[in-house]
Motif scaffolding. Structure first.
Motif, PDB file in Angstrom:
ATOM      1  N   VAL A 237      45.464  36.397  33.039  1.00 54.11           N
ATOM      2  CA  VAL A 237      45.402  34.969  33.344  1.00 54.11           C
ATOM      3  C   VAL A 237      45.832  34.717  34.789  1.00 54.11           C
ATOM      4  CG1 VAL A 237      46.252  32.672  32.713  1.00 54.11           C
ATOM      5  CG2 VAL A 237      45.877  34.399  30.940  1.00 54.11           C
ATOM      6  N   CYS A 238      45.068  33.893  35.481  1.00 50.64           N
ATOM      7  CA  CYS A 238      45.387  33.531  36.859  1.00 50.64           C
ATOM      8  C   CYS A 238      46.671  32.702  36.905  1.00 50.64           C
ATOM      9  CB  CYS A 238      44.231  32.739  37.479  1.00 50.64           C
ATOM     10  SG  CYS A 238      44.551  32.244  39.188  1.00 50.64           S
ATOM     11  N   ILE A 239      47.491  32.988  37.885  1.00 52.47           N
ATOM     12  CA  ILE A 239      48.750  32.252  38.033  1.00 52.47           C
ATOM     13  C   ILE A 239      48.530  30.790  38.402  1.00 52.47           C
ATOM     14  CG2 ILE A 239      50.130  34.283  38.604  1.00 52.47           C
ATOM     15  CD1 ILE A 239      49.888  33.498  41.580  1.00 52.47           C
ATOM     16  N   HIS A 240      47.328  30.444  38.824  1.00 56.58           N
ATOM     17  CA  HIS A 240      47.036  29.070  39.231  1.00 56.58           C
ATOM     18  C   HIS A 240      46.274  28.264  38.175  1.00 56.58           C
ATOM     19  CE1 HIS A 240      48.643  29.816  43.167  1.00 56.58           C
ATOM     20  NE2 HIS A 240      47.902  30.906  43.253  1.00 56.58           N
TER      21      HIS A 240
ATOM     22  N   ARG B 121      40.939  33.323  32.763  1.00 50.72           N
ATOM     23  CA  ARG B 121      41.755  34.062  31.800  1.00 50.72           C
ATOM     24  C   ARG B 121      41.350  35.534  31.725  1.00 50.72           C
ATOM     25  NH1 ARG B 121      44.792  30.529  29.164  1.00 50.72           N
ATOM     26  NH2 ARG B 121      44.090  28.377  29.093  1.00 50.72           N
ATOM     27  N   ASN B 122      40.419  35.925  32.590  1.00 53.21           N
ATOM     28  CA  ASN B 122      39.926  37.306  32.601  1.00 53.21           C
ATOM     29  C   ASN B 122      39.852  37.871  34.017  1.00 53.21           C
ATOM     30  OD1 ASN B 122      38.942  38.054  29.733  1.00 53.21           O
ATOM     31  ND2 ASN B 122      38.330  35.932  30.029  1.00 53.21           N
ATOM     32  N   ILE B 123      40.771  37.467  34.883  1.00 54.11           N
ATOM     33  CA  ILE B 123      40.686  37.913  36.268  1.00 54.11           C
ATOM     34  C   ILE B 123      41.147  39.353  36.463  1.00 54.11           C
ATOM     35  CG2 ILE B 123      40.853  35.568  37.168  1.00 54.11           C
ATOM     36  CD1 ILE B 123      43.695  36.322  38.162  1.00 54.11           C
ATOM     37  N   ASP B 124      41.725  39.953  35.422  1.00 57.08           N
ATOM     38  CA  ASP B 124      42.129  41.353  35.537  1.00 57.08           C
ATOM     39  C   ASP B 124      40.924  42.271  35.722  1.00 57.08           C
ATOM     40  OD1 ASP B 124      41.496  40.541  32.872  1.00 57.08           O
ATOM     41  OD2 ASP B 124      42.404  42.370  32.085  1.00 57.08           O
ATOM     42  N   LYS B 125      39.734  41.746  35.488  1.00 56.09           N
ATOM     43  CA  LYS B 125      38.493  42.516  35.653  1.00 56.09           C
ATOM     44  C   LYS B 125      37.902  42.344  37.056  1.00 56.09           C
ATOM     45  CE  LYS B 125      37.744  41.791  30.755  1.00 56.09           C
ATOM     46  NZ  LYS B 125      39.041  41.181  30.488  1.00 56.09           N
TER      47      LYS B 125
END
Length: 82
Positions: free
Chosen positions: A29-32, A12-16
């Motif tokens: 949030v990851c699409i998977h 939920r924090n992959i934008d980092k």
């Protein structure tokens, strides 16, 4: 071995994480990530999402597996606010 609590906060924090930009929904949030906090592509997930593989590929020469797992657990604690 790394123990995952399956809280989903890392996904939920992959934008980092620049390496995961193509998996980003625009809200961090990851699409998977499924509704039950599991990965829909777990068996073919990117290397960066695989703690064991990342140790072997990038960290083995820098630290022990125990140190690496502790570092990852600390990241989990930070995301969980503990």
């Amino acid at each position: 071995m790394f123990f995952c609590t399956k809280c989903g906060l890392c996904c939920r924090n992959i934008d980092k994480i620049p390496e995961l930009a193509e998996f980003h929904k625009g809200d961090g949030v990851c699409i998977h990530l499924s509704d039950d906090n599991l990965c829909d592509i777990y068996s073919i997930r990117p290397d960066i999402c695989n703690v064991e593989k990342m140790f072997e590929l990038n960290y083995k020469a820098m630290m022990s597996k125990e140190e690496y797992e502790k570092m990852n657990m600390e990241g989990c604690r930070v995301l969980q606010g503990k």
